[in-house]
Write a protein that holds these residues in place. Sequence first.
Motif, PDB file in Angstrom:
ATOM      1  N   UNK A  81       0.817  -1.219   0.000  1.00  0.00           N
ATOM      2  CA  UNK A  81       0.000   0.000   0.000  1.00  0.00           C
ATOM      3  C   UNK A  81       0.846   1.262   0.000  1.00  0.00           C
ATOM      4  N   UNK A  82       2.167   1.121   0.139  1.00  0.00           N
ATOM      5  CA  UNK A  82       3.055   2.285   0.041  1.00  0.00           C
ATOM      6  C   UNK A  82       3.393   2.628  -1.404  1.00  0.00           C
ATOM      7  N   UNK A  83       2.991   1.816  -2.341  1.00  0.00           N
ATOM      8  CA  UNK A  83       3.028   2.212  -3.746  1.00  0.00           C
ATOM      9  C   UNK A  83       2.094   3.413  -3.881  1.00  0.00           C
ATOM     10  N   UNK A  84       2.632   4.544  -4.288  1.00  0.00           N
ATOM     11  CA  UNK A  84       1.850   5.785  -4.270  1.00  0.00           C
ATOM     12  C   UNK A  84       0.604   5.718  -5.143  1.00  0.00           C
ATOM     13  N   UNK A  85       0.577   4.791  -6.078  1.00  0.00           N
ATOM     14  CA  UNK A  85      -0.612   4.628  -6.922  1.00  0.00           C
ATOM     15  C   UNK A  85      -1.788   4.067  -6.127  1.00  0.00           C
ATOM     16  N   UNK A  86      -1.510   3.481  -4.961  1.00  0.00           N
ATOM     17  CA  UNK A  86      -2.568   2.824  -4.185  1.00  0.00           C
ATOM     18  C   UNK A  86      -3.162   3.699  -3.083  1.00  0.00           C
ATOM     19  N   UNK A  87      -2.553   4.843  -2.796  1.00  0.00           N
ATOM     20  CA  UNK A  87      -2.986   5.640  -1.634  1.00  0.00           C
ATOM     21  C   UNK A  87      -4.447   6.072  -1.714  1.00  0.00           C
ATOM     22  N   UNK A  88      -4.879   6.515  -2.885  1.00  0.00           N
ATOM     23  CA  UNK A  88      -6.230   7.080  -2.992  1.00  0.00           C
ATOM     24  C   UNK A  88      -7.320   6.049  -2.731  1.00  0.00           C
ATOM     25  N   UNK A  89      -6.978   4.756  -2.799  1.00  0.00           N
ATOM     26  CA  UNK A  89      -7.987   3.711  -2.623  1.00  0.00           C
ATOM     27  C   UNK A  89      -8.120   3.259  -1.172  1.00  0.00           C
ATOM     28  N   UNK A  90      -7.215   3.694  -0.308  1.00  0.00           N
ATOM     29  CA  UNK A  90      -7.202   3.197   1.065  1.00  0.00           C
ATOM     30  C   UNK A  90      -8.388   3.719   1.865  1.00  0.00           C
ATOM     31  N   UNK A  91      -8.829   2.975   2.898  1.00  0.00           N
ATOM     32  CA  UNK A  91     -10.039   3.358   3.663  1.00  0.00           C
ATOM     33  C   UNK A  91      -9.946   4.729   4.330  1.00  0.00           C
ATOM     34  N   UNK A  92      -8.736   5.167   4.696  1.00  0.00           N
ATOM     35  CA  UNK A  92      -8.595   6.463   5.355  1.00  0.00           C
ATOM     36  C   UNK A  92      -8.427   7.619   4.375  1.00  0.00           C
ATOM     37  N   UNK A  93      -8.354   7.322   3.100  1.00  0.00           N
ATOM     38  CA  UNK A  93      -8.160   8.377   2.100  1.00  0.00           C
ATOM     39  C   UNK A  93      -9.468   9.072   1.775  1.00  0.00           C
ATOM     40  N   UNK A  94      -9.488  10.375   1.887  1.00  0.00           N
ATOM     41  CA  UNK A  94     -10.670  11.156   1.503  1.00  0.00           C
ATOM     42  C   UNK A  94     -10.905  11.062  -0.003  1.00  0.00           C
ATOM     43  N   UNK A  95      -9.835  10.845  -0.774  1.00  0.00           N
ATOM     44  CA  UNK A  95      -9.959  10.795  -2.230  1.00  0.00           C
ATOM     45  C   UNK A  95     -10.677   9.538  -2.723  1.00  0.00           C
ATOM     46  N   UNK A  96     -10.925   8.577  -1.851  1.00  0.00           N
ATOM     47  CA  UNK A  96     -11.655   7.374  -2.289  1.00  0.00           C
ATOM     48  C   UNK A  96     -13.066   7.721  -2.737  1.00  0.00           C
ATOM     49  N   UNK A  97     -13.575   8.902  -2.361  1.00  0.00           N
ATOM     50  CA  UNK A  97     -14.920   9.323  -2.762  1.00  0.00           C
ATOM     51  C   UNK A  97     -14.966   9.841  -4.203  1.00  0.00           C
ATOM     52  N   UNK A  98     -13.816  10.152  -4.772  1.00  0.00           N
ATOM     53  CA  UNK A  98     -13.798  10.717  -6.120  1.00  0.00           C
ATOM     54  C   UNK A  98     -13.952   9.625  -7.166  1.00  0.00           C
ATOM     55  N   UNK A  99     -14.726   9.930  -8.189  1.00  0.00           N
ATOM     56  CA  UNK A  99     -14.898   8.975  -9.290  1.00  0.00           C
ATOM     57  C   UNK A  99     -14.121   9.409 -10.525  1.00  0.00           C
ATOM     58  N   UNK A 100     -13.131  10.269 -10.331  1.00  0.00           N
ATOM     59  CA  UNK A 100     -12.295  10.735 -11.434  1.00  0.00           C
ATOM     60  C   UNK A 100     -10.874  10.927 -10.904  1.00  0.00           C
ATOM     61  N   UNK A 101      -9.933  11.007 -11.812  1.00  0.00           N
ATOM     62  CA  UNK A 101      -8.542  11.199 -11.427  1.00  0.00           C
ATOM     63  C   UNK A 101      -8.096  12.621 -11.741  1.00  0.00           C
ATOM     64  N   UNK A 102      -7.168  13.105 -10.945  1.00  0.00           N
ATOM     65  CA  UNK A 102      -6.539  14.406 -11.176  1.00  0.00           C
ATOM     66  C   UNK A 102      -5.034  14.161 -11.163  1.00  0.00           C
ATOM     67  N   UNK A 103      -4.375  14.132 -12.322  1.00  0.00           N
ATOM     68  CA  UNK A 103      -2.952  13.823 -12.372  1.00  0.00           C
ATOM     69  C   UNK A 103      -2.131  14.716 -11.443  1.00  0.00           C
ATOM     70  N   UNK A 104      -1.255  14.096 -10.674  1.00  0.00           N
ATOM     71  CA  UNK A 104      -0.417  14.833  -9.743  1.00  0.00           C
ATOM     72  C   UNK A 104      -1.068  15.078  -8.399  1.00  0.00           C
ATOM     73  N   UNK A 105      -2.398  15.014  -8.354  1.00  0.00           N
ATOM     74  CA  UNK A 105      -3.132  15.209  -7.095  1.00  0.00           C
ATOM     75  C   UNK A 105      -3.589  13.858  -6.565  1.00  0.00           C
ATOM     76  N   UNK A 106      -4.406  13.165  -7.325  1.00  0.00           N
ATOM     77  CA  UNK A 106      -4.866  11.840  -6.903  1.00  0.00           C
ATOM     78  C   UNK A 106      -3.976  10.725  -7.448  1.00  0.00           C
ATOM     79  N   UNK A 107      -3.302  10.985  -8.549  1.00  0.00           N
ATOM     80  CA  UNK A 107      -2.406  10.011  -9.158  1.00  0.00           C
ATOM     81  C   UNK A 107      -0.993  10.585  -9.195  1.00  0.00           C
ATOM     82  N   UNK A 108       0.021   9.760  -8.892  1.00  0.00           N
ATOM     83  CA  UNK A 108       1.384  10.293  -8.776  1.00  0.00           C
ATOM     84  C   UNK A 108       1.982  10.711 -10.113  1.00  0.00           C
ATOM     85  N   UNK A 109       2.998  11.559 -10.002  1.00  0.00           N
ATOM     86  CA  UNK A 109       3.794  11.980 -11.154  1.00  0.00           C
ATOM     87  C   UNK A 109       5.268  11.852 -10.807  1.00  0.00           C
ATOM     88  N   UNK A 110       6.099  11.847 -11.840  1.00  0.00           N
ATOM     89  CA  UNK A 110       7.536  11.675 -11.670  1.00  0.00           C
ATOM     90  C   UNK A 110       8.267  13.011 -11.726  1.00  0.00           C
TER      91      UNK A 110
END
Length: 519
Positions: A187-216
């Motif tokens: 779960x420390x793979x940054x791609x998985x954070x938004x799906x975790x039970x404590x993540x507020x972003x789990x309520x979103x049904x869309x992605x925001x690059x760099x915000x909800x999904x990681x960037x390099x």
Amino acid sequence: MVIEEKNPWPKGRNRSNGRIAKEKEKAYNFCLDHVKWTNEIAYCPEYRPTKEELMDPLIYLQKIAPDASKYGICKIISPWEVSVPAAHVLTKEIKDFKFEALVQNLQVDTKGAVYKEDRKYTYGTFEHKANEEFLRRFPRAGGRPLSYTEKRFWLQMAHDTETVEYAVNVEGSAFSSNPNDELATSNCNLKNLKKLPESVFRHLNRTVPGITDPMLYIGMIYSIFAWHVEDQYLYSINYLHSGEPKTWYGVPSHEALQFEKVAMYHVFASENFSPTWEDGVFRRIAEKTTMFPPNILQQHSVPVYKALQMPGEFVVTFPRAYHGGFNNGFNCSEAVNFALKDWFPFGKDAGNRYARLRKQLFVPYEELLVKEAMLLTEYTRESASTITAFIQYMESLNRNLMSLRNPNVPFVYAPKSETLICSLCHRDCYLASVQCVCRIRCLFHEAAKLHCSKGCNITVYLDHEILSVETKAYDLQREEIMSKHTGVCSCIEDGLHLGRELNTKLGESGASSSTKPAK
């Protein structure tokens, strides 16, 4: 600037890509005393959790946050060994991986001096260029201690006009898809954070690059990540995959306003800001082009802490904590934002500031707040900040709905659609909006602005779930709510009743023409 020593080399100095002259190296060594203040910056906390503790990294962060947040930033050392390096992922697993890089001037304020070259790099070609740049600046074999590299950075920021390159906001991830890589499958793979039970972003049904999904972020020696706070005062987490360390500086969130005040008087002194100077300075810093030495902050009683992030380590920044830093050589890191329940008060403050600046939110604060609150079952220490923010939001909404109670202003249920955006302040309108044929307004403006300046009839559109949301607010903290304001439910129900009566009087055709929503 605080570093006031004279430039030890002439303005017309050679800027070729050859080896650094010995005279210049000696001059830097001679000036190191001017940046001794780097030795006086304390380090932020460092944590060494076990694999078991990081089964859910967000729960672990909630555990350490009360202490770690006092420093603005903290460092977490990963307990996992990476079996698939980033270089393999970006050259073998991802086909045709290419990216652009920003060209940065090494100076305190790079406004107007940051640009992109019309060139695409591969991971290998950028690494080659970064290594050449490192050898040009540090030609002697054996390297230097990182404390020396830090001092040289600030001296070069004071005197240099050279450039470096930094690949930022590169879409993609360097976490492997190999099922045998323990870190990548955790779960420390940054791609998985938004799906975790404590993540507020789990309520979103869309992605925001760099915000909800990681960037390099792929850097070279002295490439800069300028002073800033995260969008909407969110948390951030950065993982250094490989390469040379990153040097970070952080300021606790409770010192954010003082940080902006110091920046205004001692960095942007020549610029004229409006009476609401805080917002002007914030807008200026949000351009991410300003990197001034942290001792300026220390000299004005603003605490600063630093972190030296090595490969395999995470750095976490807390809500509204200003931070910045630089890279000590070629490296590859990955970062993403996230939000926990304790973010909501910060999200509210950020929303108010964004509204004043007419800056659109990246994630819908009202929607996230309501959805998170609807899942709470009791008032606890962990949920207190969410409940408080939720109650304040509903009280404010109710006051403005009360101001619109008028036989000529119908309340109707809105058709299901995507979140609407206020045309006045760019807030999201999740539970309610005021609409006419001209535009959409949120409920957080004085009554005069809610009415149409052209005289159009207005209608209050309500989400179908608004009554159940109000009921939830009563259930979460009934006594406190009832002692502070009149019933929200009755206000909404009265408004809906008036809307039905008005529609009956006007007839279907008249009602449809007067309540047509803005497009």
